[in-house]
Design a protein around this motif. Structure first.
Motif, PDB file in Angstrom:
ATOM      1  N   VAL A 165       0.848  -1.196   0.000  1.00  0.00           N
ATOM      2  CA  VAL A 165       0.000   0.000   0.000  1.00  0.00           C
ATOM      3  C   VAL A 165       0.879   1.241   0.000  1.00  0.00           C
ATOM      4  CG1 VAL A 165      -1.889  -1.175   1.172  1.00  0.00           C
ATOM      5  CG2 VAL A 165      -0.142   0.002   2.526  1.00  0.00           C
ATOM      6  N   PRO A 166       0.355   2.388  -0.439  1.00  0.00           N
ATOM      7  CA  PRO A 166       1.172   3.611  -0.474  1.00  0.00           C
ATOM      8  C   PRO A 166       1.637   4.023   0.921  1.00  0.00           C
ATOM      9  CG  PRO A 166      -0.832   3.862  -1.771  1.00  0.00           C
ATOM     10  CD  PRO A 166      -0.988   2.591  -1.009  1.00  0.00           C
ATOM     11  N   MET A 167       2.805   4.621   0.986  1.00  0.00           N
ATOM     12  CA  MET A 167       3.324   5.186   2.226  1.00  0.00           C
ATOM     13  C   MET A 167       2.992   6.685   2.222  1.00  0.00           C
ATOM     14  SD  MET A 167       4.918   4.492   5.051  1.00  0.00           S
ATOM     15  CE  MET A 167       5.636   2.894   4.693  1.00  0.00           C
ATOM     16  N   ILE A 168       1.927   7.056   2.927  1.00  0.00           N
ATOM     17  CA  ILE A 168       1.441   8.427   2.900  1.00  0.00           C
ATOM     18  C   ILE A 168       2.344   9.325   3.746  1.00  0.00           C
ATOM     19  CG2 ILE A 168      -0.493   9.943   3.451  1.00  0.00           C
ATOM     20  CD1 ILE A 168      -0.927   8.083   1.040  1.00  0.00           C
ATOM     21  N   GLU A 169       2.637  10.499   3.190  1.00  0.00           N
ATOM     22  CA  GLU A 169       3.559  11.422   3.856  1.00  0.00           C
ATOM     23  C   GLU A 169       2.890  12.704   4.325  1.00  0.00           C
ATOM     24  OE1 GLU A 169       8.125  12.608   2.932  1.00  0.00           O
ATOM     25  OE2 GLU A 169       6.694  13.096   1.339  1.00  0.00           O
ATOM     26  N   ARG A 170       1.947  13.218   3.530  1.00  0.00           N
ATOM     27  CA  ARG A 170       1.299  14.473   3.899  1.00  0.00           C
ATOM     28  C   ARG A 170      -0.054  14.579   3.238  1.00  0.00           C
ATOM     29  NH1 ARG A 170       1.762  18.600   0.031  1.00  0.00           N
ATOM     30  NH2 ARG A 170       2.970  17.980  -1.809  1.00  0.00           N
ATOM     31  N   GLY A 171      -0.850  15.553   3.695  1.00  0.00           N
ATOM     32  CA  GLY A 171      -2.159  15.797   3.118  1.00  0.00           C
ATOM     33  C   GLY A 171      -2.370  17.272   2.849  1.00  0.00           C
ATOM     34  N   GLU A 172      -3.204  17.573   1.869  1.00  0.00           N
ATOM     35  CA  GLU A 172      -3.510  18.962   1.519  1.00  0.00           C
ATOM     36  C   GLU A 172      -4.885  19.012   0.882  1.00  0.00           C
ATOM     37  OE1 GLU A 172      -1.926  22.054  -1.832  1.00  0.00           O
ATOM     38  OE2 GLU A 172      -0.390  21.094  -0.594  1.00  0.00           O
ATOM     39  N   HIS A 173      -5.767  19.889   1.414  1.00  0.00           N
ATOM     40  CA  HIS A 173      -7.148  19.953   0.956  1.00  0.00           C
ATOM     41  C   HIS A 173      -7.791  18.565   1.080  1.00  0.00           C
ATOM     42  CE1 HIS A 173      -5.963  23.891  -0.240  1.00  0.00           C
ATOM     43  NE2 HIS A 173      -5.281  23.505  -1.310  1.00  0.00           N
ATOM     44  N   CYS A 174      -8.221  17.970  -0.036  1.00  0.00           N
ATOM     45  CA  CYS A 174      -8.806  16.625  -0.004  1.00  0.00           C
ATOM     46  C   CYS A 174      -7.862  15.596  -0.624  1.00  0.00           C
ATOM     47  CB  CYS A 174     -10.154  16.600  -0.723  1.00  0.00           C
ATOM     48  SG  CYS A 174     -10.064  17.129  -2.440  1.00  0.00           S
ATOM     49  N   TYR A 175      -6.586  15.939  -0.725  1.00  0.00           N
ATOM     50  CA  TYR A 175      -5.618  15.063  -1.368  1.00  0.00           C
ATOM     51  C   TYR A 175      -4.586  14.545  -0.373  1.00  0.00           C
ATOM     52  CZ  TYR A 175      -7.495  17.079  -5.666  1.00  0.00           C
ATOM     53  OH  TYR A 175      -8.331  17.483  -6.679  1.00  0.00           O
ATOM     54  N   LEU A 176      -4.072  13.342  -0.688  1.00  0.00           N
ATOM     55  CA  LEU A 176      -2.975  12.751   0.062  1.00  0.00           C
ATOM     56  C   LEU A 176      -1.784  12.568  -0.864  1.00  0.00           C
ATOM     57  CD1 LEU A 176      -5.016  10.003   1.945  1.00  0.00           C
ATOM     58  CD2 LEU A 176      -3.992  12.030   2.997  1.00  0.00           C
ATOM     59  N   TYR A 177      -0.571  12.650  -0.324  1.00  0.00           N
ATOM     60  CA  TYR A 177       0.653  12.494  -1.097  1.00  0.00           C
ATOM     61  C   TYR A 177       1.525  11.431  -0.449  1.00  0.00           C
ATOM     62  CZ  TYR A 177      -0.716  16.937  -3.230  1.00  0.00           C
ATOM     63  OH  TYR A 177      -1.402  17.932  -3.887  1.00  0.00           O
ATOM     64  N   ASP A 178       2.038  10.506  -1.279  1.00  0.00           N
ATOM     65  CA  ASP A 178       2.919   9.488  -0.721  1.00  0.00           C
ATOM     66  C   ASP A 178       4.370   9.940  -0.790  1.00  0.00           C
ATOM     67  OD1 ASP A 178       3.833   9.034  -3.319  1.00  0.00           O
ATOM     68  OD2 ASP A 178       2.701   7.187  -3.595  1.00  0.00           O
ATOM     69  N   THR A 179       5.268   9.102  -0.314  1.00  0.00           N
ATOM     70  CA  THR A 179       6.686   9.469  -0.236  1.00  0.00           C
ATOM     71  C   THR A 179       7.326   9.607  -1.611  1.00  0.00           C
ATOM     72  OG1 THR A 179       7.168   7.102   0.038  1.00  0.00           O
ATOM     73  CG2 THR A 179       7.044   8.450   2.039  1.00  0.00           C
ATOM     74  N   LYS A 180       6.644   9.133  -2.659  1.00  0.00           N
ATOM     75  CA  LYS A 180       7.163   9.283  -4.023  1.00  0.00           C
ATOM     76  C   LYS A 180       6.570  10.487  -4.733  1.00  0.00           C
ATOM     77  CE  LYS A 180       7.768   4.280  -4.471  1.00  0.00           C
ATOM     78  NZ  LYS A 180       7.379   3.051  -5.228  1.00  0.00           N
ATOM     79  N   GLY A 181       5.741  11.258  -4.016  1.00  0.00           N
ATOM     80  CA  GLY A 181       5.150  12.439  -4.608  1.00  0.00           C
ATOM     81  C   GLY A 181       3.843  12.189  -5.346  1.00  0.00           C
ATOM     82  N   GLN A 182       3.371  10.958  -5.362  1.00  0.00           N
ATOM     83  CA  GLN A 182       2.112  10.632  -6.035  1.00  0.00           C
ATOM     84  C   GLN A 182       0.941  11.211  -5.251  1.00  0.00           C
ATOM     85  OE1 GLN A 182       1.521   8.839  -9.006  1.00  0.00           O
ATOM     86  NE2 GLN A 182      -0.580   9.534  -8.666  1.00  0.00           N
TER      87      GLN A 182
END
Length: 376
Positions: free
Chosen positions: A88-105
């Motif tokens: 599963v993705p390794m989530i790093e941060r969130g913004e608005h309604c979006y999540l970003y993983d450690t690869k920037g996806q």
């Protein structure tokens, strides 16, 4: 056999010197011997210190490879095998309604973190300031020993957000515990045992809440099923193989007749509460057909069965109204909620009407007086 068990057998079976010892002393002595026996084979000796802990735990960050390795070794999945959870993705941060993983996806978070981040990932400054202020003054307070201003004020606020007579509030640790509390209150208030729920439902991961759950997760506890939980069909289609009708009117009429027959067969004098999600969540996202919940309300009232609406997923504005049950112009006897009111903090609630609270308090007081009279 444990040393303690052998001691207790001697005390019960023969007149020995141990008969002169109190049960407490025998138990303590046996416990020491049990511990000594374990110590001899190296069991229970782990007493960790800082020297036993990998110094990298104090590093500011770990490499992606180290994180994946430690995850594979130690992190368990909630409702499936750990193997399925490995990629599963390794989530790093969130913004608005979006999540970003450690690869920037970037990912659009359709679930709002299982409906726990309804406000998105931009924490308002007022919330951040309030949380920081509370952490600085009193980071934790056990509600069983004292009051805090913030707990009283949130209870008062919630009473204004719910219709009368839902005015009493209990704050458990999660949605499952809120539902467990609803079961206990309903049984105490009515003096009856059975809790009626629907097959398409999810009410939490604790033992009692899973007994009430209708979806596949109830299989985690069915081998040790507690008595008192029964299920009925939802007034919706079942995978195209069964339906109560083609229109809302047909579904409502037939589903209510089925429900009333089931209550009759189970015995209305044995059912404490009917617990249902006002809008089914994990069981398929189903809205109840028009008139169904009103009919349920009437049947419950007539049979002295409490109507409990599980609003854990759909409460606090999730469906366009503040509460899911407001879509049906019905007021339940008990409401459980969680997830939505959290959004950055930790709050679960359980709402009960004033007459329920008063009766429970009176019963508790009567029992206490009865015990005091019996004692004297």
């Amino acid at each position: 056999m444990c040393i303690r068990d052998r001691y207790q057998r001697r005390v019960r079976g023969r007149r020995t010197g141990f008969m002169l010892l109190s049960r407490r002393v025998v138990t303590q002595l046996a416990a020491r011997r049990c511990f000594s026996a374990k110590a001899e084979v190296g069991v229970g000796l782990h007493a960790p210190t800082k020297a036993d802990v990998d110094p990298s735990h104090w590093d500011e960050s770990w490499s992606p490879d180290r994180i994946k390795h430690e995850s594979d070794e130690h992190v368990m999945a909630s409702w499936g095998t750990g193997q399925a959870f490995k990629n599963v993705p390794m989530i790093e941060r969130g913004e608005h309604c979006y999540l970003y993983d450690t690869k920037g996806q970037r990912y659009l978070d359709w679930t709002s973190q299982a409906v726990c981040a309804n406000l998105g990932y931009d924490v308002p400054p007022q919330v951040m300031d309030a949380v920081t202020k509370q952490l600085g003054s009193l980071p934790y307070a056990y509600g069983g020993l004292s009051h805090t201003e913030i707990r009283v004020r949130i209870s008062s606020l919630l009473s204004e957000l719910l219709p009368d007579p839902l005015t009493g509030f209990l704050f458990p640790c999660g949605g499952a515990e809120a539902n467990e509390a609803a079961f206990r209150i309903a049984r105490r208030y009515t003096g009856k045992t059975k809790i009626l729920t629907q097959y398409r439902s999810y009410h939490g991961g604790s033992s009692g809440a899973l007994q009430a759950t209708g979806d596949f997760r109830r299989g985690f506890v069915e081998d040790a099923t507690a008595p008192g939980f029964i299920k009925t069909f939802n007034p919706v289609e079942t995978f195209g193989t069964f339906t109560f009708g083609q229109t809302d009117e047909e579904k409502t009429a037939n589903a209510l007749m089925f429900l009333e027959d089931q209550i009759t067969m189970e015995g209305a004098d044995s059912i404490a509460a009917f617990v249902l999600e006002s809008v089914v969540g994990a069981g398929g996202v189903y809205k109840l057909p028009e008139g169904y919940l009103k009919g349920v309300r009437e049947i419950c009232t007539r049979n002295n069965i409490l109507l409990v609406c599980d609003e854990v997923m759909v409460g606090f504005g999730r469906t366009g109204k503040f509460w899911g049950f407001q879509h049906y112009d019905v007021v339940p006897d008990i409401v459980t909620s969680a997830k939505g009111p959290v959004s950055y903090t930790h709050l679960r609630a359980h709402e009960t009407p004033e007459h329920l609270v008063c009766r429970l308090l009176l019963e508790k007081k009567k029992k206490k007086i009865s015990k005091i009279q019996k004692y004297y």
